[in-house]
Scaffold this active site. Structure first.
Site, PDB file in Angstrom:
ATOM      1  N   ASP A 196      57.671  74.785  98.087  1.00 28.44           N
ATOM      2  CA  ASP A 196      58.503  74.943  99.230  1.00 28.44           C
ATOM      3  C   ASP A 196      57.409  74.857 100.554  1.00 28.44           C
ATOM      4  OD1 ASP A 196      61.266  75.425 100.437  1.00 28.44           O
ATOM      5  OD2 ASP A 196      59.976  77.187 101.335  1.00 28.44           O
TER       6      ASP A 196
ATOM      7  N   GLY B   8      59.826  81.781  87.670  1.00 32.43           N
ATOM      8  CA  GLY B   8      60.828  80.643  87.679  1.00 32.43           C
ATOM      9  C   GLY B   8      60.343  79.617  86.858  1.00 32.43           C
TER      10      GLY B   8
ATOM     11  N   LYS C  94      60.014  70.291  98.056  1.00 32.94           N
ATOM     12  CA  LYS C  94      60.581  69.900  99.436  1.00 32.94           C
ATOM     13  C   LYS C  94      59.538  69.465 100.340  1.00 32.94           C
ATOM     14  CE  LYS C  94      63.833  73.873  98.858  1.00 32.94           C
ATOM     15  NZ  LYS C  94      64.293  75.079  99.102  1.00 32.94           N
TER      16      LYS C  94
ATOM     17  N   ARG D 140      69.269  81.911  86.534  1.00 32.71           N
ATOM     18  CA  ARG D 140      68.031  81.108  86.078  1.00 32.71           C
ATOM     19  C   ARG D 140      68.421  80.451  84.930  1.00 32.71           C
ATOM     20  NH1 ARG D 140      63.248  83.095  88.510  1.00 32.71           N
ATOM     21  NH2 ARG D 140      63.263  85.360  88.987  1.00 32.71           N
TER      22      ARG D 140
ATOM     23  N   GLU E 218      54.596  75.057  88.295  1.00 31.50           N
ATOM     24  CA  GLU E 218      55.518  75.628  89.354  1.00 31.50           C
ATOM     25  C   GLU E 218      56.912  75.293  89.203  1.00 31.50           C
ATOM     26  OE1 GLU E 218      56.471  77.902  91.134  1.00 31.50           O
ATOM     27  OE2 GLU E 218      54.927  78.542  92.746  1.00 31.50           O
TER      28      GLU E 218
ATOM     29  N   ASP F 239      65.885  81.278  90.615  1.00 33.02           N
ATOM     30  CA  ASP F 239      67.005  82.448  91.016  1.00 33.02           C
ATOM     31  C   ASP F 239      67.807  82.562  92.184  1.00 33.02           C
ATOM     32  OD1 ASP F 239      64.597  83.374  92.099  1.00 33.02           O
ATOM     33  OD2 ASP F 239      65.654  85.256  91.775  1.00 33.02           O
TER      34      ASP F 239
HETATM   35  P1  IMP Z   1      56.329  78.746  98.690  1.00 33.02           P
HETATM   36  O1  IMP Z   1      55.142  79.493  98.631  1.00 33.02           O
HETATM   37  O2  IMP Z   1      56.982  78.700 100.040  1.00 33.02           O
HETATM   38  O3  IMP Z   1      56.016  77.091  98.267  1.00 33.02           O
HETATM   39  O4  IMP Z   1      57.423  79.146  97.657  1.00 33.02           O
HETATM   40  C1  IMP Z   1      57.304  78.911  96.458  1.00 33.02           C
HETATM   41  C2  IMP Z   1      58.581  79.777  95.831  1.00 33.02           C
HETATM   42  O5  IMP Z   1      59.577  80.327  96.695  1.00 33.02           O
HETATM   43  C3  IMP Z   1      59.152  79.430  94.626  1.00 33.02           C
HETATM   44  O6  IMP Z   1      58.179  79.596  93.474  1.00 33.02           O
HETATM   45  C4  IMP Z   1      60.419  79.967  94.450  1.00 33.02           C
HETATM   46  O7  IMP Z   1      60.134  81.324  93.972  1.00 33.02           O
HETATM   47  C5  IMP Z   1      60.756  80.297  96.204  1.00 33.02           C
HETATM   48  N1  IMP Z   1      61.756  79.307  96.579  1.00 33.02           N
HETATM   49  C6  IMP Z   1      61.447  78.347  97.533  1.00 33.02           C
HETATM   50  N2  IMP Z   1      62.416  77.603  97.691  1.00 33.02           N
HETATM   51  C7  IMP Z   1      63.602  78.102  96.633  1.00 33.02           C
HETATM   52  C8  IMP Z   1      64.902  77.706  96.583  1.00 33.02           C
HETATM   53  O8  IMP Z   1      65.465  76.549  97.012  1.00 33.02           O
HETATM   54  N3  IMP Z   1      65.564  78.157  95.573  1.00 33.02           N
HETATM   55  C9  IMP Z   1      64.803  79.423  94.857  1.00 33.02           C
HETATM   56  N4  IMP Z   1      63.637  79.707  95.094  1.00 33.02           N
HETATM   57  C10 IMP Z   1      62.977  79.228  95.970  1.00 33.02           C
END
Ligand code: IMP
Length: 184
Positions: free
Chosen positions: A107, A48, A135, A170, A103, A164
């Protein structure tokens, strides 16, 4: 306002290409100031982050740097701790390097939490994080709080600019957020 439909879901344009360009410029200025006397190694998290990363590294001013890639996937096994799976492992030596992870979105922070530990374990001198979107209300790992943030957003699912939906969209030039879900 532009809208699109993908797999029955409706998305509306939320962060415009013009705003994203401003966000990239602001992050690039901060990194340029902080790293002007260093030679950072950018670790781009595939898939991404490739769109944000391409814009970001070209907007840097007077930063001698290298760029490499990693592709990871966080999964939860039978145990309660998340594990990082290296789909494309790091190709570059990070020992003694000042690393900047790039990144698309932070999230829960699980990916960054694990990746930071991995890079520190490989001997990185410092590890910071630049992300297009963050977020904050979903963050579960405090050490994953990003150092450079393009745009803070609320908890909606977003797509575009590298992000995506099942592998597609994307290539959208703006960030879109989900508007409504398909009728059952
Ligand atoms: P984390 O490990 O929970 O911080 O998630 C990170 C990954 O989750 C990102 O690199 C994205 O691939 C995916 N992700 C989290 N939120 C979204 C969103 O709103 N749209 C698309 N992908 C997301």
């Amino acid at each position: 306002m532009r809208t699109i439909e993908e797999q029955g879901y409706h998305f509306e344009e939320w962060i415009t290409p013009e705003q994203i360009a401003k966000d990239v410029k602001q992050v690039a200025e901060q990194i340029s100031a902080d790293y002007k006397d260093k030679e950072p190694l950018f670790v781009i998290v595939l898939n991404g982050a490739f769109v944000f990363a391409a814009d970001l590294i070209r907007a840097l001013k007077d930063v001698r740097c290298e760029v490499t890639f990693i592709r990871v996937s966080s999964y939860w096994g039978m145990s309660s701790t998340g594990q990082l799976e290296f789909i494309v492992p790091l190709q570059q030596v990070v020992d003694q390097r000042d690393v900047i992870i790039v990144e698309d979105i932070v999230d829960t922070g699980l990916t960054i939490h694990q990746l930071k530990a991995h890079l520190r374990g490989l001997g990185a001198n410092s590890v910071s994080v630049a992300t297009m979107l963050f977020k904050p209300t979903k963050l579960e790992y405090d050490d994953a709080r990003p150092d450079y943030v393009g745009h803070q957003i609320s908890e909606e699912f977003v797509i575009g600019c590298g992000l995506d939906f099942d592998g597609f969209v994307r290539n959208l030039d703006a960030i879109y957020k989900v508007k409504d879900q398909p009728a059952k």
